[in-house]
Design a protein around this motif. Structure first.
Motif, PDB file in Angstrom:
ATOM      1  N   GLU A  92      22.199  41.653  47.306  1.00  0.00           N
ATOM      2  CA  GLU A  92      21.425  40.631  47.613  1.00  0.00           C
ATOM      3  C   GLU A  92      21.614  39.453  46.654  1.00  0.00           C
ATOM      4  OE1 GLU A  92      20.604  40.031  51.126  1.00  0.00           O
ATOM      5  OE2 GLU A  92      21.320  41.825  51.325  1.00  0.00           O
ATOM      6  N   VAL A  93      22.544  38.760  46.550  1.00  0.00           N
ATOM      7  CA  VAL A  93      22.704  37.841  45.542  1.00  0.00           C
ATOM      8  C   VAL A  93      22.783  36.351  45.873  1.00  0.00           C
ATOM      9  CG1 VAL A  93      24.124  36.762  43.613  1.00  0.00           C
ATOM     10  CG2 VAL A  93      23.963  39.623  43.946  1.00  0.00           C
ATOM     11  N   ASP A  94      21.951  35.600  45.480  1.00  0.00           N
ATOM     12  CA  ASP A  94      21.881  34.087  45.906  1.00  0.00           C
ATOM     13  C   ASP A  94      22.786  33.332  45.030  1.00  0.00           C
ATOM     14  OD1 ASP A  94      19.916  34.132  48.264  1.00  0.00           O
ATOM     15  OD2 ASP A  94      18.572  34.625  46.653  1.00  0.00           O
ATOM     16  N   VAL A  95      22.536  33.443  43.694  1.00  0.00           N
ATOM     17  CA  VAL A  95      23.369  32.668  43.010  1.00  0.00           C
ATOM     18  C   VAL A  95      24.039  33.367  41.919  1.00  0.00           C
ATOM     19  CG1 VAL A  95      23.003  30.671  41.075  1.00  0.00           C
ATOM     20  CG2 VAL A  95      21.470  30.810  43.005  1.00  0.00           C
ATOM     21  N   VAL A  96      25.268  32.955  41.372  1.00  0.00           N
ATOM     22  CA  VAL A  96      26.000  33.811  40.342  1.00  0.00           C
ATOM     23  C   VAL A  96      26.307  32.673  39.346  1.00  0.00           C
ATOM     24  CG1 VAL A  96      28.270  34.943  39.956  1.00  0.00           C
ATOM     25  CG2 VAL A  96      27.062  35.099  42.249  1.00  0.00           C
ATOM     26  N   LEU A  97      25.901  33.168  38.125  1.00  0.00           N
ATOM     27  CA  LEU A  97      26.449  32.463  36.828  1.00  0.00           C
ATOM     28  C   LEU A  97      27.754  33.171  36.217  1.00  0.00           C
ATOM     29  CD1 LEU A  97      22.962  32.219  34.776  1.00  0.00           C
ATOM     30  CD2 LEU A  97      24.091  30.611  36.296  1.00  0.00           C
ATOM     31  N   MET A  98      28.803  32.405  36.456  1.00  0.00           N
ATOM     32  CA  MET A  98      30.356  32.929  36.432  1.00  0.00           C
ATOM     33  C   MET A  98      30.807  32.225  34.967  1.00  0.00           C
ATOM     34  SD  MET A  98      32.490  34.838  38.117  1.00  0.00           S
ATOM     35  CE  MET A  98      32.113  34.834  39.738  1.00  0.00           C
ATOM     36  N   ASP A  99      31.363  33.129  34.258  1.00  0.00           N
ATOM     37  CA  ASP A  99      32.074  32.801  33.095  1.00  0.00           C
ATOM     38  C   ASP A  99      33.565  32.639  33.667  1.00  0.00           C
ATOM     39  OD1 ASP A  99      33.016  32.405  30.541  1.00  0.00           O
ATOM     40  OD2 ASP A  99      33.250  34.478  29.950  1.00  0.00           O
ATOM     41  N   VAL A 100      34.558  32.047  32.984  1.00  0.00           N
ATOM     42  CA  VAL A 100      35.927  32.018  33.450  1.00  0.00           C
ATOM     43  C   VAL A 100      36.868  32.835  32.657  1.00  0.00           C
ATOM     44  CG1 VAL A 100      35.299  29.754  34.601  1.00  0.00           C
ATOM     45  CG2 VAL A 100      35.931  29.704  32.181  1.00  0.00           C
ATOM     46  N   ARG A 101      36.797  33.099  31.589  1.00  0.00           N
ATOM     47  CA  ARG A 101      37.812  33.816  30.675  1.00  0.00           C
ATOM     48  C   ARG A 101      37.217  35.134  30.412  1.00  0.00           C
ATOM     49  NH1 ARG A 101      39.570  29.414  26.243  1.00  0.00           N
ATOM     50  NH2 ARG A 101      39.887  27.526  27.339  1.00  0.00           N
ATOM     51  N   MET A 102      37.755  35.986  31.479  1.00  0.00           N
ATOM     52  CA  MET A 102      37.521  37.362  31.454  1.00  0.00           C
ATOM     53  C   MET A 102      38.607  38.189  31.838  1.00  0.00           C
ATOM     54  SD  MET A 102      33.792  37.220  33.707  1.00  0.00           S
ATOM     55  CE  MET A 102      34.456  36.537  35.108  1.00  0.00           C
ATOM     56  N   PRO A 103      38.500  39.665  31.331  1.00  0.00           N
ATOM     57  CA  PRO A 103      39.758  40.348  31.611  1.00  0.00           C
ATOM     58  C   PRO A 103      39.839  40.951  33.075  1.00  0.00           C
ATOM     59  CG  PRO A 103      37.709  41.680  30.740  1.00  0.00           C
ATOM     60  CD  PRO A 103      37.421  40.145  30.580  1.00  0.00           C
ATOM     61  N   VAL A 104      40.681  41.746  33.691  1.00  0.00           N
ATOM     62  CA  VAL A 104      40.960  42.270  34.822  1.00  0.00           C
ATOM     63  C   VAL A 104      41.303  40.985  35.954  1.00  0.00           C
ATOM     64  CG1 VAL A 104      40.116  43.752  36.990  1.00  0.00           C
ATOM     65  CG2 VAL A 104      39.461  44.042  34.478  1.00  0.00           C
ATOM     66  N   MET A 105      40.041  39.998  36.105  1.00  0.00           N
ATOM     67  CA  MET A 105      40.159  39.013  36.974  1.00  0.00           C
ATOM     68  C   MET A 105      39.450  37.727  36.409  1.00  0.00           C
ATOM     69  SD  MET A 105      38.772  38.610  40.965  1.00  0.00           S
ATOM     70  CE  MET A 105      39.829  40.084  41.736  1.00  0.00           C
ATOM     71  N   ASP A 106      40.014  36.667  36.305  1.00  0.00           N
ATOM     72  CA  ASP A 106      39.046  35.670  35.734  1.00  0.00           C
ATOM     73  C   ASP A 106      38.242  34.939  36.771  1.00  0.00           C
ATOM     74  OD1 ASP A 106      40.276  33.502  37.488  1.00  0.00           O
ATOM     75  OD2 ASP A 106      41.936  33.231  36.124  1.00  0.00           O
ATOM     76  N   GLY A 107      37.296  34.140  36.197  1.00  0.00           N
ATOM     77  CA  GLY A 107      36.280  33.505  36.796  1.00  0.00           C
ATOM     78  C   GLY A 107      36.683  32.460  38.150  1.00  0.00           C
ATOM     79  N   VAL A 108      37.891  31.946  38.031  1.00  0.00           N
ATOM     80  CA  VAL A 108      38.201  31.031  38.985  1.00  0.00           C
ATOM     81  C   VAL A 108      38.698  32.031  40.238  1.00  0.00           C
ATOM     82  CG1 VAL A 108      40.210  29.569  39.644  1.00  0.00           C
ATOM     83  CG2 VAL A 108      39.154  29.357  37.517  1.00  0.00           C
ATOM     84  N   GLU A 109      39.271  32.860  40.115  1.00  0.00           N
ATOM     85  CA  GLU A 109      39.676  33.832  41.371  1.00  0.00           C
ATOM     86  C   GLU A 109      38.652  34.409  41.856  1.00  0.00           C
ATOM     87  OE1 GLU A 109      42.250  35.600  44.197  1.00  0.00           O
ATOM     88  OE2 GLU A 109      42.415  34.000  42.957  1.00  0.00           O
ATOM     89  N   ALA A 110      37.442  34.901  40.974  1.00  0.00           N
ATOM     90  CA  ALA A 110      36.431  35.624  41.401  1.00  0.00           C
ATOM     91  C   ALA A 110      35.662  34.683  42.468  1.00  0.00           C
ATOM     92  CB  ALA A 110      35.586  35.999  40.336  1.00  0.00           C
ATOM     93  N   ALA A 143      33.922  34.223  51.138  1.00  0.00           N
ATOM     94  CA  ALA A 143      33.408  35.311  51.993  1.00  0.00           C
ATOM     95  C   ALA A 143      32.109  34.825  52.889  1.00  0.00           C
ATOM     96  CB  ALA A 143      33.004  36.460  51.196  1.00  0.00           C
ATOM     97  N   GLY A 144      31.767  33.711  52.500  1.00  0.00           N
ATOM     98  CA  GLY A 144      30.401  33.199  53.048  1.00  0.00           C
ATOM     99  C   GLY A 144      29.812  31.973  52.291  1.00  0.00           C
ATOM    100  N   GLU A 145      28.723  31.543  52.998  1.00  0.00           N
ATOM    101  CA  GLU A 145      27.708  30.378  52.111  1.00  0.00           C
ATOM    102  C   GLU A 145      27.299  31.029  51.105  1.00  0.00           C
ATOM    103  OE1 GLU A 145      26.557  26.393  52.156  1.00  0.00           O
ATOM    104  OE2 GLU A 145      28.212  27.504  53.373  1.00  0.00           O
ATOM    105  N   ARG A 146      26.660  32.145  50.887  1.00  0.00           N
ATOM    106  CA  ARG A 146      26.029  32.725  49.813  1.00  0.00           C
ATOM    107  C   ARG A 146      26.794  34.045  49.246  1.00  0.00           C
ATOM    108  NH1 ARG A 146      21.355  29.876  47.892  1.00  0.00           N
ATOM    109  NH2 ARG A 146      20.704  28.733  49.777  1.00  0.00           N
ATOM    110  N   PRO A 147      26.905  34.247  48.079  1.00  0.00           N
ATOM    111  CA  PRO A 147      26.002  33.389  46.991  1.00  0.00           C
ATOM    112  C   PRO A 147      26.810  32.040  46.605  1.00  0.00           C
ATOM    113  CG  PRO A 147      27.328  35.354  46.163  1.00  0.00           C
ATOM    114  CD  PRO A 147      27.510  35.366  47.545  1.00  0.00           C
TER     115      PRO A 147
END
Length: 217
Positions: free
Chosen positions: A43-61, A68-72
């Motif tokens: 149950e997440v309202d807000v995500v603090l997202m880095d951009v440069r990460m392994p596996v999948m970067d923050g932009v694609e995430a 997927a929806g209005e939240r988070p």
């Protein structure tokens, strides 16, 4: 949710946010793929997202989470010199971006703003970011997107002032309108242009050529 491949950084943010009575860290992830999966189950309202990460970067995430929806809602974490990915993340649906060395009070304020449905788009930071991408933006006199023809003159004014970083209160003062009226106009702009929030209004205004980095002051 905290998303960053640096465990120490996540721990620092968790400590700051855990001290707030109205904020709870309910999930963490060390890469974008894990963040997308966690967003589906926590149950997440807000995500603090880095951009440069392994596996999948923050932009694609960000794109997958926002689709997927209005939240988070997603706040992008950037380095001091502004990640090249930040602009793409705003286009992907992020509600704004913060510098990783942001003061704790500003971090908390930004989370509250995004949670309430607003966006965190500092005009000066946005200008610097967009100036880096000016070569990809329309040149003055370029044809406007067809969608803009559906806006009234007042809606175009509100769009431009939002893109220049003015708050609803400042826009109301500038146009001699009630703040509620400004909110109504902004809501219609978002609906007509299929935009998510103020952050995407800023991106749209620059991409359409309505505002340029050097005219945004």
């Amino acid at each position: 949710m905290l998303v960053d491949d640096q465990v120490l950084l996540r721990a620092g943010f968790r400590m700051v946010l855990g001290a707030q009575p109205d904020i709870e860290v309910v999930a963490e992830a060390g890469d974008g793929a894990a963040a997308v999966e966690a967003a589906r189950t926590a149950e997440v309202d807000v995500v603090l997202m880095d951009v440069r990460m392994p596996v999948m970067d923050g932009v694609e995430a960000t794109r997958l989470i926002c689709a997927a929806g209005e939240r988070p809602r997603v706040l992008i974490l950037t380095t001091f010199d502004l990640d090249d990915y930040a602009f793409a993340a705003l286009k992907a649906g992020a509600s704004g971006f913060l510098l990783k060395d942001v003061p704790p009070s500003d971090l908390i304020s930004a989370i509250h703003s995004v949670h309430s449905g607003d966006a965190v788009v500092a005009p000066s930071t946005t200008r610097r970011l967009l100036e880096r991408f000016a070569v990809h933006l329309p040149s003055p006199g370029a044809a406007e997107p067809a969608a803009l023809t559906g806006l009234t003159a007042r809606e175009r004014e509100v769009l431009v002032l939002v893109a220049r970083g003015l708050s609803n209160t400042e826009i109301a003062d500038r146009l001699v309108l009630a703040e509620a009226t400004v909110k109504t106009h902004l809501g219609r702009v978002l609906a007509k242009l299929s935009l998510r929030d103020r952050a995407q209004v800023v991106v749209y205004a620059y991409e359409s050529g309505l505002v340029t980095p050097h005219s945004a002051g």
